[in-house]
Design an enzyme around this catalytic site. Structure first.
Site, PDB file in Angstrom:
ATOM      1  N   MET A  17     -13.579 -15.970 -32.159  1.00 42.06           N
ATOM      2  CA  MET A  17     -14.087 -14.674 -32.272  1.00 42.06           C
ATOM      3  C   MET A  17     -13.941 -13.963 -33.781  1.00 42.06           C
ATOM      4  SD  MET A  17     -15.026 -11.924 -30.684  1.00 42.06           S
ATOM      5  CE  MET A  17     -14.992 -11.706 -29.056  1.00 42.06           C
ATOM      6  N   LYS A  58      27.545  -5.036 -23.632  1.00 41.40           N
ATOM      7  CA  LYS A  58      28.384  -5.993 -22.839  1.00 41.40           C
ATOM      8  C   LYS A  58      29.658  -5.235 -22.247  1.00 41.40           C
ATOM      9  CE  LYS A  58      29.820 -10.708 -23.435  1.00 41.40           C
ATOM     10  NZ  LYS A  58      29.692 -11.940 -24.274  1.00 41.40           N
ATOM     11  N   GLU A  66      11.298 -15.637 -24.925  1.00 39.59           N
ATOM     12  CA  GLU A  66      11.295 -14.318 -24.240  1.00 39.59           C
ATOM     13  C   GLU A  66      10.043 -13.776 -24.020  1.00 39.59           C
ATOM     14  OE1 GLU A  66      13.603 -15.328 -26.515  1.00 39.59           O
ATOM     15  OE2 GLU A  66      15.463 -14.928 -25.723  1.00 39.59           O
ATOM     16  N   PHE A  87      27.058  -8.891 -34.802  1.00 42.58           N
ATOM     17  CA  PHE A  87      26.109 -10.069 -34.716  1.00 42.58           C
ATOM     18  C   PHE A  87      25.214  -9.803 -33.488  1.00 42.58           C
ATOM     19  CE2 PHE A  87      25.545 -14.166 -32.192  1.00 42.58           C
ATOM     20  CZ  PHE A  87      24.828 -15.140 -33.220  1.00 42.58           C
ATOM     21  N   GLN A  88      23.858 -10.360 -33.768  1.00 44.91           N
ATOM     22  CA  GLN A  88      22.629 -10.068 -32.785  1.00 44.91           C
ATOM     23  C   GLN A  88      22.697  -8.356 -32.242  1.00 44.91           C
ATOM     24  OE1 GLN A  88      23.093 -13.180 -29.581  1.00 44.91           O
ATOM     25  NE2 GLN A  88      21.923 -14.513 -31.122  1.00 44.91           N
TER      26      GLN A  88
END
Ligand SMILES: Cc1ncc(C[n+]2csc(CCOP(=O)(O)OP(=O)(O)O)c2C)c(N)n1
Ligand SMILES: [Mg+2]
Lengths: 157, 565
Positions: free
Chosen positions: B474, B162, B50, B112-113
């Site tokens: 760096m 959802k 993602e 969940f999630q």
């Protein structure tokens, strides 16, 4: 320096969190915060008392405006400011002084609101600095007080 | 006709003329992906992570100026997207991120999630929405696109439970949108503009300090015209590279920590700094108490909160840089004496001669700066350059000959390693005919290397030039300079992958370059191959980025090149 600003916001999901997060994320103080819907509108009015120098306040106002649901930020040196405080005295502390307490409360737009067998509760409504004075006076005179302050609300003159 | 929320999402994206969505599916967003499957109006690019998807949308937005769109699922999908969103936020990139959420009935139950998605993205978005009612959905999507691209642009996040994607309502996409609480100021105040013009005409040592806002507002053309006419010395921030052409005689280069000596002295010695969509970032100002002590500030910015945030501003102008400059130009050109600034230009030219940007080239080893200069000669003038974060990024900003705005795509505000490659893929998707080069490091490239597969699948041939110093360079440089060379966890020499095989294993092509003469051939072949390419260039390990303003030092205390001391 303490200052009060009034913020008109749209009533929507999470708007309070947005405002409070902005203060927290940028390290600004909130001394007190009150909020309630404005009747017959889609807005709420928040009154925020904060501390900081004028430069910080300028940023606070700009950062508030940057939040999408903020409609208006009202700054004024000439607000009518009111705060409510409630003080609970143990009855045994004040038994002989009820008249005295009632008289002082009256000076601060207040009165004895409730008495039961253990406590009396006094409520007052006044400018925050006057509330400070009232609470100081009470705390010096009486012991074991329980104090609740509402935070300041304001309206433009 | 009634439509499901999922279908409304798709129809709304079509209404917004979205050409491509970068994303990754999952449980909570499945209904939307099901509707996406049934349409052919826009494309979907499946990233491998993602973060990659969001950086792609970001690179697409930076290259094209359009709104980038990313779509992810709830929970880990959204948290993986966070770095991408924050990167876009700090650089004011217009983007809409749509995430799935657990059903409204499950919100708050630790389902969940489930994560508090709008809670997570609140501080890293311009605005965000949790859609609780399908009847609000179309309006919210319209508002999200409008907010993302108007005013000071930025990412907007829409979290859709959802059950809202299942619920039905009539689809009514608003034509226009007006928000009571959000009205950006585009046109500058006329009196403020007049006062600023007078100040410029009276100044002896003015400097145009050009920032990323100039790119976002499309002001490059008018800035070029004004600079050419007035001959006022100009400097660019990292985000503004290319607003002026690299060979503009009045451009003294990049300002800030790794800017040129002359650009930093221009800021240091100026009596008037005219900020065009810049924000006085600490990487630009150096130690703030010592910054531009004798200068008044003209600050043009569309975001009022930027003005006066860091420096006291005598001439604030809230508005869009381009529109404000359009008002300013005729006033400024009227009776301006450009000879007035001649002495000032001479001083800066002297600084420029004394301490030019340079490096000690070599025949034995490959200098990273040489690679960047060579690339500038070898690729078409309109090539898009993305970078990762580190020394290579600064060298690219210093040495690449930028010719137009939006040519450099780099994570300036957040400094996100792993940004460059997916951003390059997104840029390529938006600008198919352009050559796209990502200058990256051996550290940074590993952070989103999985996206070779996306490049392969969607035929997005971009060339990654890895300036491989076998260091987190760096950080190594700072350790050398400020930590007595204690190289804590920055030496990567024992953990180098075989970049050639790595590329090949995912459908790309790889080259290893350890001699100067091999580079040109590799680059040409890489571009010709039409594959995602890695050119692993073994560069001088110990090269430092110079000049440098040490952290928290005044701009004038630049460390210059060793032999110049
Ligand atoms: C995600 C992330 N983690 C850590 C850092 C801190 N950091 C800045 S530059 C750098 C080294 C980058 O190494 P490399 O990609 O090899 O580039 P080089 O400096 O060697 O050119 C690191 C670790 C960062 N900017 N981003
Ligand atoms: Mg490296």
């Amino acid at each position: 320096m303490k200052r009060v600003i009034s913020v008109i916001v749209e009533n929507e999901h999470g708007v309070l969190a947005r405002i409070v997060n902005m203060f927290a994320a940028r390290g600004y103080n909130i001394t007190s915060l009150t909020v309630a819907p404005i009747p017959n509108s889609e807005f709420s009015r928040m009154t925020i008392m904060s501390e900081g120098d004028p430069k910080v306040f300028e940023q606070i106002v700009k950062q508030l405006y940057k939040l999408i649901p903020v409609y208006k930020v009202i700054e004024s040196d000439d607000f009518i400011q009111k705060e409510m405080a409630m003080v609970k005295f143990p009855l045994k502390e004040v038994k002989n002084n009820l008249a005295d307490i009632d008289a002082i409360a009256k000076c601060y737009n207040g009165k004895i609101s409730n008495v039961n067998d253990k406590h009396i509760v006094v409520s007052v409504v006044d400018r925050p600095d006057r509330i400070d004075n009232f609470l100081k006076a009470m705390s010096v005179k009486y012991k074991n007080l329980e104090i609740v302050r509402s935070g300041v609300s304001v309206i433009e003159r | 006709m009634k439509m499901t929320g999922a279908r409304i999402v798709i129809e709304s994206l079509i209404k917004e003329n979205v050409e491509v969505v970068f994303g990754y599916p999952g449980g909570a967003i499945m209904n939307v992906y099901d509707e996406l499957y049934k349409q052919d109006k826009f494309k979907h690019i499946l990233a491998k992570h993602e973060q990659g998807a969001v950086h792609m949308a970001d690179g697409y937005a930076r290259a094209t100026g359009k709104v980038g769109v990313a779509m992810v699922t709830s929970g880990p999908g959204l948290t993986n997207a966070v770095t991408g969103i924050a990167t876009a936020y700090t650089d004011s990139i217009p983007m809409v991120v749509i995430s799935g959420q657990v059903p409204t009935t499950a919100i708050g139950t630790d389902a969940f999630q489930e994560v508090d998605a709008v809670g997570v993205t609140r501080p890293i978005t311009k605005h965000n929405f949790l859609v609780k009612d399908v009847n609000d959905l179309a309006f919210i999507i319209k508002e999200a696109f409008y907010l993302a691209k108007s005013g000071r642009p930025g990412p907007v996040h829409i979290d859709i439970p959802k059950d809202v994607t299942v619920a039905k309502t009539t689809f009514n996409y608003p034509e226009k949108i007006e928000l009571k609480t959000y009205k950006p100021t585009y046109k500058g105040n006329k009196r403020a503009i007049k006062r600023a013009v007078e100040a410029i005409k009276k100044a002896k040592r003015p400097v145009f300090y050009i920032g990323g806002g100039s790119v976002l507002s499309g002001a490059s053309e008018i800035i070029r015209e004004i600079v050419k006419f007035t001959k006022i010395p100009s400097v660019e921030t990292l985000m503004a590279r290319g607003v002026l052409k690299y060979d503009c005689p009045y451009l003294y280069g990049m300002v800030g920590m790794h800017g040129t000596f002359s650009a930093n002295m221009a800021m240091n010695d100026a009596d008037l700094i005219i900020s065009l969509g810049a924000r006085f970032d600490d990487r630009v100002t150096g130690k703030i108490d010592e910054f531009a002590k004798n200068a008044d500030i003209v600050h043009i910015d569309i975001d009022p909160s930027q003005i006066g945030k860091v420096v006291e501003t005598k001439y604030p102008i809230v508005g869009d840089v381009k529109l404000v400059l359009e008002e300013m130009m005729p006033l400024l050109f009227d009776g301006i004496d450009t000879e007035r600034y001649k002495e000032w230009r001479d001083i800066l030219d002297r600084y420029q001669e004394l301490y030019p940007l340079k490096y000690a080239d070599s025949d034995e080893v490959i200098k990273p700066q040489w690679v960047i200069e060579r690339t500038g000669h070898l690729v078409p003038e309109n090539a898009i350059i993305t970078t990762d974060v580190g020394q290579h990024q600064m060298w690219a900003a210093q040495f690449y000959p930028f010719t137009y705005p939006r040519q450099l795509i780099t994570s300036g505000g957040l400094g996100t390693m792993g940004f460059g490659f997916p951003a390059a893929l997104g840029a390529k998707e938006g600008m198919k005919e352009r050559v796209v080069i990502n200058f990256t490091g051996d550290g940074s490239i590993m952070m989103n290397i999985q996206e070779v597969l996306a490049g392969y699948k969607y035929n997005l041939p971009v060339v990654n030039i890895i300036l491989n110093n076998n260091y987190l360079g760096m950080v190594r440089q700072w350790q050398t300079m400020f930590y007595e060379d204690r190289l804590s966890e920055t030496d990567l020499s024992d953990v180098q992958p075989d970049f050639v095989k790595l590329a090949e294993s995912m459908g790309g092509i790889g080259f290893r370059v350890s001699k100067k003469r091999e580079f040109e051939k590799a680059l040409k072949e890489a571009i010709k191959s039409k594959k995602v390419a890695f050119i692993d260039v073994q560069v001088d390990r110990r090269e430092d980025v110079l000049p440098m303003v040490p952290p928290n030092s005044p701009l004038k205390n630049m460390l210059v090149f060793k032999e110049d001391k």
